[in-house]
Design a protein around this motif. Sequence first.
Motif, PDB file in Angstrom:
ATOM      1  N   VAL A  22       0.815  -1.176   0.057  1.00 15.94           N
ATOM      2  CA  VAL A  22      -0.023   0.122   0.000  1.00 15.94           C
ATOM      3  C   VAL A  22       0.889   1.173  -0.053  1.00 15.94           C
ATOM      4  O   VAL A  22       1.612   1.276   1.046  1.00 15.94           O
ATOM      5  N   ILE A  60      -1.626   5.251  -2.975  1.00 14.93           N
ATOM      6  CA  ILE A  60      -2.732   4.938  -2.533  1.00 14.93           C
ATOM      7  C   ILE A  60      -2.990   6.205  -1.251  1.00 14.93           C
ATOM      8  O   ILE A  60      -4.217   6.878  -1.110  1.00 14.93           O
ATOM      9  N   THR A  61      -2.079   6.517  -0.590  1.00 22.98           N
ATOM     10  CA  THR A  61      -2.226   7.904   0.080  1.00 22.98           C
ATOM     11  C   THR A  61      -2.468   9.130  -0.449  1.00 22.98           C
ATOM     12  O   THR A  61      -3.348  10.009   0.035  1.00 22.98           O
ATOM     13  N   LEU A 105      -6.273   8.857  -1.704  1.00 22.02           N
ATOM     14  CA  LEU A 105      -7.052   9.171  -0.488  1.00 22.02           C
ATOM     15  C   LEU A 105      -7.525  10.435  -0.346  1.00 22.02           C
ATOM     16  O   LEU A 105      -8.584  11.015   0.120  1.00 22.02           O
ATOM     17  N   GLU A 111      -5.715  -2.020  -4.375  1.00 21.16           N
ATOM     18  CA  GLU A 111      -5.662  -1.774  -3.129  1.00 21.16           C
ATOM     19  C   GLU A 111      -6.989  -1.069  -2.584  1.00 21.16           C
ATOM     20  O   GLU A 111      -7.544  -0.253  -3.320  1.00 21.16           O
ATOM     21  N   VAL A 123      -8.736   0.682   1.003  1.00 25.50           N
ATOM     22  CA  VAL A 123      -8.957   1.349   2.281  1.00 25.50           C
ATOM     23  C   VAL A 123     -10.311   1.511   2.840  1.00 25.50           C
ATOM     24  O   VAL A 123     -11.016   2.158   1.969  1.00 25.50           O
ATOM     25  N   THR A 179      -6.349  -0.873   5.704  1.00 26.31           N
ATOM     26  CA  THR A 179      -5.910  -0.842   4.046  1.00 26.31           C
ATOM     27  C   THR A 179      -5.565  -2.515   3.869  1.00 26.31           C
ATOM     28  O   THR A 179      -4.909  -3.256   4.686  1.00 26.31           O
ATOM     29  N   CYS A 180      -5.528  -2.691   2.695  1.00 25.70           N
ATOM     30  CA  CYS A 180      -4.931  -4.265   2.119  1.00 25.70           C
ATOM     31  C   CYS A 180      -4.663  -4.041   0.751  1.00 25.70           C
ATOM     32  O   CYS A 180      -5.370  -2.942   0.185  1.00 25.70           O
ATOM     33  N   MET A 230      -3.131   4.423   9.114  1.00 26.08           N
ATOM     34  CA  MET A 230      -3.475   3.605   8.321  1.00 26.08           C
ATOM     35  C   MET A 230      -2.954   2.237   8.974  1.00 26.08           C
ATOM     36  O   MET A 230      -1.779   2.087   9.343  1.00 26.08           O
ATOM     37  N   TYR A 270      -2.451  -1.924   8.364  1.00 24.36           N
ATOM     38  CA  TYR A 270      -2.266  -2.754   7.133  1.00 24.36           C
ATOM     39  C   TYR A 270      -2.555  -3.967   7.450  1.00 24.36           C
ATOM     40  O   TYR A 270      -2.367  -4.722   8.289  1.00 24.36           O
TER      41      TYR A 270
END
Lengths: 640, 640
Positions: A351, A355-356, A359, A382, A384, A393-394, A597, A599
């Motif tokens: 992640v 992804i950040t 978001l 990914e 969240v 998150t995964c 987050m 994980y």
Amino acid sequence: MPNVTFQPSGKTIYVPTGTELLDTARKARIEIESPCGGKGRCGKCIVRITSGNVDSDSLGLLSTSAVEQGFVLACKTKILDVPVTVEIPEQIGKDGGQFIDETDDTCLVREDILPETWQPDPLTNKYVLEVPKPQLEDGLSDLDRLTRTIQQHQGKKDVIYPLPIIRQAAEALRKENGKVTVSLVETPTYFHVFAIEPGDRSARHFGIAVDVGTTTVAVQLVFLPTAKVVATRTAYNDQIDCGLDIISRINYARKPERLEELRTRILNTINNLVEQVCSGHDVEPKEIGSAVIGGNTTMIHLLLGLPPEYIRLEPYTPTILEAPYLTAEDVGIAIHPQSWIYISPAVGSYVGGDITSGLLCTDIAKGSEDVNLFIDIGTNGELVIGNRDFLMTCACSAGPAFEGGGIENGMRAAVGAIEKVGVDPVTGVASYQTIGNVKPRGICGSGMILLLADLFLTGWIDPAGKLNRTKKSPAIQVNGRQARYIIAPAEESATGKPITISEIDIENIIRAKAAIYSACALMLEQVGLGFDDIANIYIAGGFGRFLDIEKAIMIGLIPDLPREKYHYIGNSSLMGAYLVLVSREFKQRQLELAQRMTYIELNTAPAYMDQYTGALFLPHTDISRFPSVNALGIESEVKC
Amino acid sequence: MPNVTFQPSGKTIYVPTGTELLDTARKARIEIESPCGGKGRCGKCIVRITSGNVDSDSLGLLSTSAVEQGFVLACKTKILDVPVTVEIPEQIGKDGGQFIDETDDTCLVREDILPETWQPDPLTNKYVLEVPKPQLEDGLSDLDRLTRTIQQHQGKKDVIYPLPIIRQAAEALRKENGKVTVSLVETPTYFHVFAIEPGDRSARHFGIAVDVGTTTVAVQLVFLPTAKVVATRTAYNDQIDCGLDIISRINYARKPERLEELRTRILNTINNLVEQVCSGHDVEPKEIGSAVIGGNTTMIHLLLGLPPEYIRLEPYTPTILEAPYLTAEDVGIAIHPQSWIYISPAVGSYVGGDITSGLLCTDIAKGSEDVNLFIDIGTNGELVIGNRDFLMTCACSAGPAFEGGGIENGMRAAVGAIEKVGVDPVTGVASYQTIGNVKPRGICGSGMILLLADLFLTGWIDPAGKLNRTKKSPAIQVNGRQARYIIAPAEESATGKPITISEIDIENIIRAKAAIYSACALMLEQVGLGFDDIANIYIAGGFGRFLDIEKAIMIGLIPDLPREKYHYIGNSSLMGAYLVLVSREFKQRQLELAQRMTYIELNTAPAYMDQYTGALFLPHTDISRFPSVNALGIESEVKC
């Protein structure tokens, strides 16, 4: 007298043939910027002719492909004798605006994401200073005088300078009688000066937002004082030759010289895109003073030349999650050598900063009380989930199918990509539409979803993705045990070969959608929530300019939930990078999100394989999960 | 049975022929380190045989020239059958010690300068850490774990890493089960890690002190844990071909490609010396993790590639006085690329970091109440006067004569340099002694002073520096209007040519000494003090291993003051750099000194030219200033 209609306002005005478009707009009280005074130099009066006839001379400043798409400079365009429709680019905030370069409006800057009262507050600043002349008495060096001036202007912090900049100081301070423009990064404890230019250069202040995907890479040039997007370009990641997905790249990178090869390849991709966004906009790459890069953890490791091996091996540990202060020279990006390269922070090995970044384009970044779900569908998928109180998150391995990778006639959402497609239920023949309305060269993600859904809903493929061999269709070609579906015959195609999708391609797409759906289902299970608990679902990814949520549900890519909960946000990694580039508030939000987050490792969750296997059908082995499909009464047995 | 005497203790012991020197020393209870266990590998048992016969096999670890000077490894040396005298290198503090490499004991580390209770506290530190293994659960990257370990060990500051070091982290943390040695710089707000090595490498911790003079450059390799000097080497500055003095170099540097040439030349000089100090001591240049550089402002500008032009032009403004944090890679010094290059701070364009370094070797740095005077005689002459309440400084252009520059047979104080010389009053023939007791190759600064004084005191030259043509001497060769003095005839010389000094050379030396003396006199005048107010006079410079104060006064180089007030401190720039390298307290003292000093510009003082002209005689036109010379009744009229 031809009538001219401006969109999106819909205002219409009548003008004589030969009237300049810029004047026409002014008469209609439509605001179009033209700081160069209508001389065709600044490129700010760009608009798009969507219908009608004009006489335009915009080549040179605009790229051929932009002109092909109808983009023109209003100051270089005259109205001819038929009704003309003109599309005015969207506006950001009150003094911003942006336009779509090439076909990449997957990276539109969405107004609703920005705070209500918003001023650009970019990562780097440029200040024009008047530095006093040297004096025999004061015992100050050139840099001492500059430092004092900066401190008087910006506050009493330490000022640091890299050596290559110090080398230019003496001349810069003398060339225009002490007037200089300094470019600097402000940290809580010091100012980092990374450029000193003689005179007032404050109007040459550019940055780039970069999204480094496993399959595609996007670079967006931004004029920082107004946060205006100057140009965006997307290309395939040149590393593709070394492996389609992350794991193959990591395996390839095991030898140091191959790690270096991958590093060089991604740098080439980025640097070519930088040249492209600059060319035709009167910007030199060396004028770009900052870059924000979003990318998955492996891509960032490869870009920085960090061995990615331990991302692959349990316990999946990257070298870094947050990168230190880096310069373009450190990294190898061909912009101003001393400019700041800010890497979006990652959460874990799978992640990453993409992804950040993504978001930031959702309500999750606004600290909403509602539980929201974010799904980024790229080569990796990914997820969240969370709200202001928790964030989980995964990641799952989806493969590059939706970005055109690993699909014989797959391509990214560029000119010539089939982005819309329908299948005749009786003949099985496709009707389609391409980006740019040109001859098709391939099919992009959004097209694949529409095609698969229609083939399935019309019975031309079965739930396992096998083409119907019992009904005859000129579009289905059977060759031994394998069959393929012809979307566009050779004579319609730009390549001279038919645009097809094979059963192997369909299998790849089904595997990709199964990986996403099963991760989604497992994630919810793991956090102890049901689908009904979700207020909003944000879908990001490089499918194309739009994503048909209805059809995506039909093939089982995403859960069967009320459609109004879905928001397709396109390349949110790039847009998040843009937000960080132009706003330090977003940079801070992103850091906080990354640190909050938790994980979840799917690889060690035994239930994941069961979920995945169950999802390897259209829409799913358990049809009760998809009431919308069930209601259509589609035969859900595997036939072939 | 031969007797063996150890110096400086004077202990004598009788041992059988063939006894190993290391064993002999142990029997005499003389401490000699031998960490490698007497295997001839570590080089720490180095001693010097000053008389007697030994059988030694020290080549390979020691350089040929060291062996030529009598240096041997005690563990590789056996006593033969005549009385042997062994010199044990001086000790620094309680666990340090150093030896003289080549002939450069101009850079001896003087114990009396160091604080009484002294522990090495070098600019950079190496710590051995045990970093925990990566865990699936903790969500930490490799660098996160390393950072936490450093913070647990050294305190809760931020930790920053340059990219090339991050690239090595993953492997380094796994190679020896998490045991790593980190090299770091500690600042008030953060730790800057510049090396991560697997395992325990704390015993490989080296730094260099560098003196960049206009004429000569010296590099000293130091083992930082004990502050022991491993080796020192000196060479001419390779920039000499581009001009002998600062002003010619600045003029040469006007074109950018020539500035780059000068930069490359000084880097070559330094990098060659680095190789020399390393070779034969089992040290790799890449193991050197810090450097402290003392040099005049122009030399530092040229080293860093900063245009020096504005140092020459009024109002004489350098680009920098204090350099920022620099790495070896930034500067181009061939040691560990990420190592810290600390540049000693300057006071002005003509009082540089060599002077702030040199001051560290005087009581001025100790904050004494007494008014002291510091005179650095190099290519430029710099003076500092003051005590704990005030500090004034000025500079004058002396030229490189005393360092061997611009003198036909001049040379630096190296093997083969005539360092002592006397003149027979009757025959006028010289008797001399060279460094290393080899055939002469030239004459160094200390030799020039002795020669000039003796020629003057014996009447072979007159106060204007003209050779006596009326008395006949085989040593004086007259050729038209010019004459030269033969110090060593061709058959005695190593070059096959006579070693001579011409009237032009003498004129150069007189100009150099006049520049120094007149600056000294003017400086005192400017601060309103008389010679009697001075408690101590420190003389620094590259004359050679010693400076005969008596003779220096006789030629009028320095004022005629009580001899006990004079202290010759040799290459104090190098020694000051050494002190900063091994002690952060000295670094702090130096910064404070630099900031306290007030610079006086002699160029704009009209009285200076008068002072200078008056000093262009031996010892001075105004003989009353030199009562010691006056008392000898030397004829002070110009004759020729």
